[in-house]
Design a protein around this motif. Structure first.
Motif, PDB file in Angstrom:
ATOM      1  N   PHE A 194      -3.326 -33.562  -0.350  1.00  0.00           N
ATOM      2  CA  PHE A 194      -3.734 -34.302  -1.543  1.00  0.00           C
ATOM      3  C   PHE A 194      -4.195 -33.270  -2.562  1.00  0.00           C
ATOM      4  O   PHE A 194      -5.281 -32.703  -2.459  1.00  0.00           O
ATOM      5  N   PHE A 195      -3.341 -32.993  -3.564  1.00  0.00           N
ATOM      6  CA  PHE A 195      -3.662 -32.019  -4.598  1.00  0.00           C
ATOM      7  C   PHE A 195      -4.538 -32.682  -5.650  1.00  0.00           C
ATOM      8  O   PHE A 195      -4.157 -33.687  -6.255  1.00  0.00           O
ATOM      9  N   ASN A 196      -5.715 -32.085  -5.865  1.00  0.00           N
ATOM     10  CA  ASN A 196      -6.672 -32.635  -6.818  1.00  0.00           C
ATOM     11  C   ASN A 196      -7.422 -31.483  -7.463  1.00  0.00           C
ATOM     12  O   ASN A 196      -7.910 -30.588  -6.766  1.00  0.00           O
ATOM     13  N   TYR A 197      -7.521 -31.505  -8.784  1.00  0.00           N
ATOM     14  CA  TYR A 197      -8.139 -30.381  -9.483  1.00  0.00           C
ATOM     15  C   TYR A 197      -9.632 -30.295  -9.187  1.00  0.00           C
ATOM     16  O   TYR A 197     -10.349 -31.295  -9.200  1.00  0.00           O
ATOM     17  N   SER A 198     -10.085 -29.078  -8.931  1.00  0.00           N
ATOM     18  CA  SER A 198     -11.515 -28.779  -8.763  1.00  0.00           C
ATOM     19  C   SER A 198     -11.707 -27.277  -8.933  1.00  0.00           C
ATOM     20  O   SER A 198     -10.908 -26.487  -8.432  1.00  0.00           O
ATOM     21  N   SER A 199     -12.766 -26.898  -9.659  1.00  0.00           N
ATOM     22  CA  SER A 199     -13.030 -25.469  -9.869  1.00  0.00           C
ATOM     23  C   SER A 199     -13.641 -24.819  -8.634  1.00  0.00           C
ATOM     24  O   SER A 199     -13.663 -23.595  -8.520  1.00  0.00           O
ATOM     25  N   ILE A 200     -14.133 -25.624  -7.708  1.00  0.00           N
ATOM     26  CA  ILE A 200     -14.700 -25.109  -6.466  1.00  0.00           C
ATOM     27  C   ILE A 200     -13.991 -25.770  -5.276  1.00  0.00           C
ATOM     28  O   ILE A 200     -13.420 -26.855  -5.399  1.00  0.00           O
TER      29      ILE A 200
END
Length: 247
Positions: A194-200
């Motif tokens: 599940f690709f999901n944007y997050s900076s960490i």
């Protein structure tokens, strides 16, 4: 945007030693500064999942990365399913291969081959490509990525709960094709991300109580990262795991 195709390794004692140039799986793609958009690369004139001259696994991996990165920019989620095909060349059904070659009117003079296709032969990938050329193309917006025996399905959307049933339907259609042509898939070695944007880096692999995809009633596990065409893809596209592995 800076896109590089860099040979990172392998390394010994802090120094890189030379490897054969045709070992393309050691060549890695790194994205800098911002996600890569689909508009940043040339759009192919024909369906991108088909084999094309002078194209290799980096282009196929780039296509997937571009799709996910564009989803990040548009605040959309992407789910990808990667299939592990068991004993690729050993399981080619001779009668099925001959049928497909005859259907395409590509028959040559007959030669006796008792089983499988020869490993390391330049003809083997070509025969396998002919064998899988009629793999069903999804009709519901799901994307198919096919490079030799590396098969992936992926779909982007604003709602995770809408993505999953459409992907499962496509998996079911693909499963029937696998069974028809005696192609065996290892569900436990396959993976879903599940690709999901997050900076960490987040600990949870998938949202709570998410459904599990299945092939032949066997679950396909969710993963935080997966090695696809020599590149370790993580769910946030940080590439930190990939860089750590190749150094």
């Amino acid at each position: 945007m800076l896109f590089s195709d860099i040979d990172f390794g392998p390394y010994r004692n802090g120094r890189r030693y030379l490897t054969p140039m045709n070992d393309y799986r050691r060549r890695s793609m790194i994205l800098h500064h911002k996600p890569l958009l689909r508009s940043d690369i040339e759009t192919p004139a024909q369906p991108p999942e088909r084999s094309r001259p002078n194209h290799s696994c980096p282009q196929q991996a780039l296509r997937l990365v571009a799709h996910v990165s564009e989803g990040f920019q548009r605040k959309r989620k992407t789910v990808a399913v990667f299939f592990d095909v068991a004993k690729t060349f050993d399981k080619v059904w001779h009668a099925g291969l001959i049928y497909k070659l005859q259907h395409e009117k590509s028959i040559s003079a007959k030669r006796l081959i008792r089983a499988g296709v020869p490993h390391g032969s330049t003809l083997s990938p070509l025969l396998y490509s002919a064998y899988t050329n009629d793999i069903p193309r999804p009709q519901t917006g799901v994307q198919l990525a096919l490079f030799a025996d590396d098969i992936a399905l992926y779909l982007s959307g604003s709602n995770f709960r809408i993505i999953t049933p459409r992907l499962q339907k496509t998996i079911d259609e693909l499963t029937r094709w696998f069974q028809t042509w005696t192609i065996e898939v290892n569900p436990e070695k396959s993976a879903t991300i599940f690709f999901n944007y997050s900076s960490i880096k987040k600990k949870e692999v998938v949202p709570y109580n998410s459904p599990t995809f299945r092939i032949n009633k066997s679950p396909i596990p969710w993963h935080h990262k997966y090695k696809y065409l020599g590149i370790t893809l993580d769910k946030h596209l940080h590439f930190k795991d990939h860089i750590k592995r190749v150094r």
